[in-house]
Scaffold this active site. Structure first.
Site, mmCIF file in Angstrom:
data_model
loop_
_atom_site.group_PDB
_atom_site.id
_atom_site.type_symbol
_atom_site.label_atom_id
_atom_site.label_comp_id
_atom_site.label_asym_id
_atom_site.label_seq_id
_atom_site.Cartn_x
_atom_site.Cartn_y
_atom_site.Cartn_z
ATOM 1 N N TYR A 55 0.836 -1.194 0.000
ATOM 2 C CA TYR A 55 0.000 0.000 0.000
ATOM 3 C C TYR A 55 0.875 1.249 0.000
ATOM 4 O O TYR A 55 1.378 1.680 1.020
ATOM 5 C CB TYR A 55 -0.935 0.004 1.215
ATOM 6 C CG TYR A 55 -1.832 -1.207 1.331
ATOM 7 C CD1 TYR A 55 -2.086 -2.031 0.224
ATOM 8 C CD2 TYR A 55 -2.419 -1.547 2.545
ATOM 9 C CE1 TYR A 55 -2.900 -3.136 0.344
ATOM 10 C CE2 TYR A 55 -3.243 -2.655 2.669
ATOM 11 C CZ TYR A 55 -3.468 -3.452 1.558
ATOM 12 O OH TYR A 55 -4.275 -4.560 1.680
ATOM 13 N N LEU A 205 -17.763 -3.455 2.794
ATOM 14 C CA LEU A 205 -18.792 -2.530 2.309
ATOM 15 C C LEU A 205 -18.753 -2.404 0.788
ATOM 16 O O LEU A 205 -19.188 -1.401 0.216
ATOM 17 C CB LEU A 205 -18.616 -1.157 2.966
ATOM 18 C CG LEU A 205 -18.815 -1.149 4.482
ATOM 19 C CD1 LEU A 205 -18.523 0.223 5.064
ATOM 20 C CD2 LEU A 205 -20.227 -1.596 4.841
ATOM 21 N N GLY A 213 -22.620 6.663 0.882
ATOM 22 C CA GLY A 213 -21.600 7.630 0.492
ATOM 23 C C GLY A 213 -21.354 7.751 -0.992
ATOM 24 O O GLY A 213 -20.896 8.790 -1.467
#
Length: 326
Positions: A55, A205, A213
């Site tokens: 990452y 999610l 969102g």
């Protein structure tokens, strides 16, 4: 925040925090808010923070070190040996050899500014290295005191059995959400449960789809990596959003948000979710999902509200466990 077990001896908050998006992939980042979010997580009892050397690469581990280094005794850090990378971030492909795993772990410890990793995963199984050798390398790190517990990510049921025969596996990490239920049908979860291996669910999610969102692709920045995923193509996204709308009625019955209902469902399946967020407000919203308790009838209604047969598009371009022993 209640805790849940992963394997034998490791307990983590019932909801964790995936830190990946704080450094990469989802458009512009804000380090000040990211650090505040990481620290706020510990303040509210979310103590399970997930990262990986990939990452950034490396930048996410460094961020966590800067944010949480002085609160080491409050946090459980999970990171991963990823595809082989040089120190400058050049990717050279998968490498599950013990030699690379050791080198990657030492580098992660340096970037995190920590003496030990709580949970260290092999990010992806290397098809050219027997899993016994890779797990042997991870086990060496445990014996050396560099790692406390080990895990695998996206591993098939057969691979889990072979790995567990070498050294106790604390957790297997796989994508798991109402949009990604593969592990319920490919024997991965059943095998993990049988062997006492905990399950950690990333993207619980649906990369933001199972929330209020993201209602339009126009809300994503031009460089957001989700734009290249099958479920974020215009027709697929629109169809899948209509399915998510079905959850709003169920959420309202609990006085909850769609995200909270989706996370509560994951927890009810015996999986620890690690939703990613870069904002304290969303972290608070996610954390409250641990307070929801679903009945069997409610779990069924939630599952049926998003029929798998009606979900459009594959989950992503990453190879999922196929049940083939690797």
């Amino acid at each position: 925040m209640r805790s849940l077990p992963l394997g034998d001896g490791l307990h983590v908050s019932a909801i964790g925090l995936g830190a990946m998006g704080m450094s990469a992939y989802y458009g512009p980042t804000d380090e000040t808010e990211a650090i505040a979010t990481l620290r706020h997580a510990l303040d509210i009892g979310v103590n399970f923070i997930d990262t990986a050397e990939a990452y950034g690469p490396f930048e996410n581990e460094k961020l966590i070190g800067r944010a949480l280094g002085n609160r080491r005794d409050e946090v459980i850090i999970a990171t991963k040996a990823s595809a082989e990378m040089d120190d400058d971030g050049t990717i050279r492909g998968r490498n599950g050899t013990p030699e690379y795993i050791r080198r990657a772990a030492e580098r992660s410890l340096r970037h995190l500014g920590m003496d030990v990793i709580d949970l260290y995963y092999l990010h992806r199984v290397d098809p050219n290295v027997p899993i016994e050798e890779s797990v042997g390398g991870l086990a060496e790190l445990v014996r050396a005191g560099k790692v406390r517990h080990i895990g695998l990510s996206e591993a098939s049921a057969g691979t889990l059995r072979r790995a567990q025969a070498v050294h106790p596996i604390a957790a297997v990490q796989s994508e798991f959400s109402l949009f990604a239920r593969d592990m319920l049908h490919n024997n991965e979860k059943a095998t993990a449960d049988e062997l006492g291996i905990g399950i950690v669910g990333f993207s619980p999610l649906g990369r933001g789809t199972l929330t209020d969102g993201i209602r339009s692709l126009d809300e994503l920045s031009p460089d957001d990596a989700r734009r290249g995923l099958p479920r974020f193509q215009p027709d697929a996204f629109a169809a899948n959003r209509r399915l998510v709308d079905h959850l709003e009625v169920l959420a309202s019955e609990h006085g909850a948000t769609v995200a909270q209902i989706a996370l509560a469902w994951v927890i009810s399946e015996g999986v620890v979710p690690i939703p990613g967020t870069r904002h304290r407000s969303r972290l608070d919203e996610n954390a409250h999902a641990a307070e929801l308790h679903l009945t069997d009838a409610e779990r069924t209604r939630i599952s049926e509200a998003l029929p798998q047969a009606e979900i459009i598009g594959s989950r992503d371009g990453i190879d999922a466990p196929s049940g083939v022993d690797r």
